[in-house]
Design an enzyme around this catalytic site. Structure first.
Site, short mmCIF file in Angstrom:
data_model
loop_
_atom_site.label_atom_id
_atom_site.label_comp_id
_atom_site.label_asym_id
_atom_site.label_seq_id
_atom_site.Cartn_x
_atom_site.Cartn_y
_atom_site.Cartn_z
N SER A 25 24.27 7.72 0.84
CA SER A 25 25.50 7.77 0.27
C SER A 25 26.57 8.21 1.01
O SER A 25 27.53 7.56 1.32
CB SER A 25 25.34 8.34 -1.13
N CYS B 231 19.23 8.09 -2.38
CA CYS B 231 19.63 7.46 -3.64
C CYS B 231 19.10 5.96 -3.68
O CYS B 231 18.41 5.70 -4.83
CB CYS B 231 21.17 7.51 -3.90
N CYS C 175 17.54 7.79 -6.99
CA CYS C 175 18.20 7.34 -8.29
C CYS C 175 18.10 5.74 -8.62
O CYS C 175 17.68 5.48 -9.72
CB CYS C 175 19.86 7.34 -8.21
N LYS D 247 14.33 4.56 -9.32
CA LYS D 247 13.98 5.52 -10.53
C LYS D 247 14.45 5.06 -11.71
O LYS D 247 13.86 4.69 -12.72
CB LYS D 247 14.51 6.96 -10.17
N TYR E 261 15.04 18.03 -12.57
CA TYR E 261 15.28 16.75 -12.73
C TYR E 261 14.02 15.78 -12.43
O TYR E 261 13.89 14.92 -13.50
CB TYR E 261 16.43 16.35 -11.61
N GLU F 20 12.15 13.60 -15.32
CA GLU F 20 12.27 12.39 -15.23
C GLU F 20 10.93 11.48 -14.78
O GLU F 20 10.69 10.30 -15.84
CB GLU F 20 13.21 11.63 -14.13
N HIS G 12 33.34 3.43 -35.16
CA HIS G 12 32.19 3.36 -36.04
C HIS G 12 31.37 2.14 -36.17
O HIS G 12 32.01 1.13 -36.29
CB HIS G 12 32.71 3.83 -37.47
N GLU H 219 30.87 8.90 -31.73
CA GLU H 219 32.04 9.15 -32.66
C GLU H 219 31.88 10.66 -33.25
O GLU H 219 33.02 11.21 -33.57
CB GLU H 219 32.20 8.16 -34.02
P1 NDP Z 1 15.12 20.85 -9.13
O1 NDP Z 1 16.07 22.06 -8.49
O2 NDP Z 1 15.96 20.06 -10.33
O3 NDP Z 1 13.92 21.47 -9.96
C1 NDP Z 1 12.97 22.44 -9.20
C2 NDP Z 1 11.88 22.70 -10.29
O4 NDP Z 1 10.85 23.27 -9.78
C3 NDP Z 1 12.30 23.74 -11.27
O5 NDP Z 1 11.80 23.57 -12.55
C4 NDP Z 1 11.61 25.29 -10.59
O6 NDP Z 1 11.47 26.03 -11.53
C5 NDP Z 1 10.59 24.66 -10.05
N1 NDP Z 1 10.12 25.43 -9.06
C6 NDP Z 1 10.65 25.63 -7.84
N2 NDP Z 1 9.97 26.37 -6.92
C7 NDP Z 1 9.05 26.54 -7.70
C8 NDP Z 1 7.60 27.20 -7.36
N3 NDP Z 1 7.51 28.14 -6.05
N4 NDP Z 1 6.62 27.09 -8.15
C9 NDP Z 1 6.62 26.63 -9.39
N5 NDP Z 1 7.84 25.87 -9.73
C10 NDP Z 1 9.00 25.96 -8.87
O7 NDP Z 1 14.62 20.15 -8.29
P2 NDP Z 1 14.04 18.70 -8.21
O8 NDP Z 1 12.98 18.33 -7.24
O9 NDP Z 1 13.54 18.11 -9.52
O10 NDP Z 1 15.29 17.75 -7.94
C11 NDP Z 1 15.83 18.00 -6.50
C12 NDP Z 1 17.34 17.90 -6.88
O11 NDP Z 1 17.55 16.56 -6.66
C13 NDP Z 1 18.02 18.25 -8.00
O12 NDP Z 1 18.54 19.47 -8.17
C14 NDP Z 1 19.20 17.36 -8.24
O13 NDP Z 1 20.26 17.73 -7.22
C15 NDP Z 1 18.68 15.99 -7.22
N6 NDP Z 1 18.44 14.76 -8.43
C16 NDP Z 1 19.36 14.36 -9.27
C17 NDP Z 1 18.86 13.52 -10.30
C18 NDP Z 1 19.68 13.04 -11.24
O14 NDP Z 1 21.00 12.99 -10.88
N7 NDP Z 1 19.25 12.44 -12.30
C19 NDP Z 1 17.55 12.95 -10.45
C20 NDP Z 1 16.48 13.68 -9.32
C21 NDP Z 1 16.83 14.44 -8.47
P3 NDP Z 1 12.55 27.30 -12.18
O15 NDP Z 1 13.31 26.47 -13.24
O16 NDP Z 1 11.68 28.01 -12.76
O17 NDP Z 1 13.28 27.73 -11.10
#
Ligand code: NDP
Length: 454
Positions: free
Chosen positions: A14, A42, A47, A50, A183, A187, A442, A447
């Site tokens: 992108s 994406c 995106c 998905k 995320y 999802e 409405h 709303e």
């Molecule tokens: P995220 O950063 O959203 O989430 C990572 C998850 O993994 C968290 O729950 C984190 O836990 C957990 N985690 C990290 N390290 C460990 C570990 N060592 N052991 C266990 N759990 C762990 O990453 P995603 O991979 O889901 O997505 C990556 C990025 O992609 C997002 O940040 C976003 O920017 C983008 N994205 C956006 C979307 C959208 O706009 N709808 C859809 C998909 C991706 P904890 O919370 O405890 O740190």
């Protein structure tokens, strides 16, 4: 003979596509290097595919839960092979459109891996033979290679999928363990469960979607339970083994989970390794490339946009960074990316959308007594005749002193469409009073945003 350009973009995702086209529109001679299909995360494995899976899941959920509306759900079946094939075809079509749009701008496309030879020169490498296909050079080079999944370093990790693998599947699995609460994990848990897969989701903390407003996390946890997703909290994946055609996950607690497949969604990291950047000694910001407000790295010839810099890793952000970069360096239009109110959505079912500060963050910044919260939670009218009475939630975070709206959060169907529009008013500096004097439309869910008084 080396080919010479005004701009070389590494990565046709992108951000890279937006920058390349904008620079070319100002008359620059542009080249773009891509090792996979044109479109990036994406379009190819994020995106777009998905969201198509999300639509399938929403449609199925509505079909099987609408008997109260007089619609019989008998005989409904879901064939994941048809869905996955159609999604792949659509992705190829979109990738083709993006490729054609580069041709229209006379942008040269080079297929292969880009590797730095000097601050102005790149070698294009064939990923299969590792041989140099071409050498090209340019005064300015934009890195927009995106991220890659970060896998847990545990025994058996290669037996697990990352989100990239999901889009290569022929059929959906019968059962899946999803590791992570961000995320991607949320999802896919929602998509798989609503399309009939047995889902267990494992998180190391207590809450899903850390960093989001806590009311949004709680709403999602309720919806997760209603959907029949087995959520395991405060535990970690220790190892994976393949036993008799199934996978066995061992958790830190010692518990074992037998499942058909495991998806690890524990974050993404910049995909910088193939670039051979080390000799350039670019300044880093953790795993990200450090850039200034004009997306310039510590080397004045090299720039970076998208998931390789420490800004919200979202498609519209990367596109704007790419366009701003080209406006600034190919049209002398000094402008910056506005990061203040970046709307975000998590496409669970129902979806989560948010713009501005969470209640927790606002209280941290402005202190608790200066923050006022307006919130409502109710069963949306569309669920009136459904058995599953999942609720929606709307919330406004207001600065009591200035009356300025600091954040809006919503859990519910089409919340992403609503929050996108709300974000315009937050960007314009809207006050709660201005929300209140806006006439309601409405009957709608949104709303409530203009009628909340407590
Ligand atoms: P995220 O950063 O959203 O989430 C990572 C998850 O993994 C968290 O729950 C984190 O836990 C957990 N985690 C990290 N390290 C460990 C570990 N060592 N052991 C266990 N759990 C762990 O990453 P995603 O991979 O889901 O997505 C990556 C990025 O992609 C997002 O940040 C976003 O920017 C983008 N994205 C956006 C979307 C959208 O706009 N709808 C859809 C998909 C991706 P904890 O919370 O405890 O740190």
């Amino acid at each position: 003979m080396e080919l010479q350009f005004d701009l070389i973009v590494i990565g046709a995702g992108s951000g890279g596509l937006a920058a390349a086209k904008r620079a070319a529109s100002y008359g620059a001679k542009v080249a773009i290097i891509e090792v996979n299909k044109v479109g990036g995360t994406c379009v190819i494995r994020g995106c777009v595919p998905k969201k198509l899976l999300v639509y399938a899941a929403i449609n199925k959920k509505n079909m099987i839960s609408s008997e109260g509306y007089g619609l019989k759900s008998e005989g409904i079946s879901f064939q994941s092979d048809i869905l996955l094939k159609n999604v792949r075809e659509e992705v190829s079509r979109l990738s083709g459109l993006h490729k054609n749009s580069l041709d229209k701008f006379n942008i040269s496309i080079f297929e292969g891996l880009g590797r730095f030879k000097s601050q102005n020169e790149l070698e294009i490498i064939c990923p299969k033979t590792n041989k140099i296909i071409k050498k090209i050079s340019s005064e300015k080079i934009l890195i927009s290679v995106g991220g890659k999944p970060k896998k847990l370093d545990i025994p058996g990790k290669d037996l697990a999928w990352t989100s990239d693998d999901i889009f290569e599947l022929d059929i959906f699995p019968k059962s899946i363990l999803i590791v992570g609460g961000g995320y991607i994990a949320c999802e896919f848990a929602s998509i798989f469960r609503n399309l009939g897969t047995e889902v267990t989701q494992l998180i190391r903390g207590e809450k899903l979607l850390n960093g989001f407003d806590e009311d949004l996390s709680s709403c999602l946890e309720e919806a997760t339970a209603l959907a029949g997703i087995n959520l395991i909290t405060k535990n970690q994946l220790k190892s994976i083994e393949s036993i008799n055609g199934k996978l066995e996950a061992t958790l830190e607690s010692g518990n074992k989970i037998q499942t058909n497949n495991i998806l690890i969604a524990t974050g993404r990291v910049p995909n910088l390794d193939p670039l051979n950047l080390d000799f350039l000694k670019l300044k880093m910001d953790g795993p990200y490339l450090d850039v200034d407000e004009f997306n310039q790295t510590s080397n004045p010839n090299i720039f970076a946009v998208g998931d390789i810099i420490n800004k919200p890793n979202l498609t519209p952000v990367a596109i704007e960074q790419g366009r701003v970069f080209s406006d600034n360096f190919f049209n002398s239009k000094k402008r910056k990316v506005n990061y203040e109110y970046v709307p975000k959505a998590v496409f669970t079912i129902p979806e989560i959308s948010t713009v501005g500060l969470s209640e927790q963050k606002a209280k941290e910044i402005y202190s608790k007594e200066n923050i006022e919260i307006f919130k409502c939670k109710f069963t949306p009218m569309s669920n009136t005749f459904k058995e599953n009475k999942s609720k929606c939630m709307l919330k406004i975070v207001v600065n009591k002193i200035t009356d300025k709206v600091l954040g809006c959060h919503m859990f519910g169907e089409t919340s992403s469409e609503i929050i996108q529009m709300v974000s315009i008013s937050l960007n314009a500096g809207i006050t709660k009073k201005e929300f209140d004097i806006t006439m309601a439309l409405h009957p709608t869910i949104s709303e409530e945003f203009v009628t909340m008084y407590s």
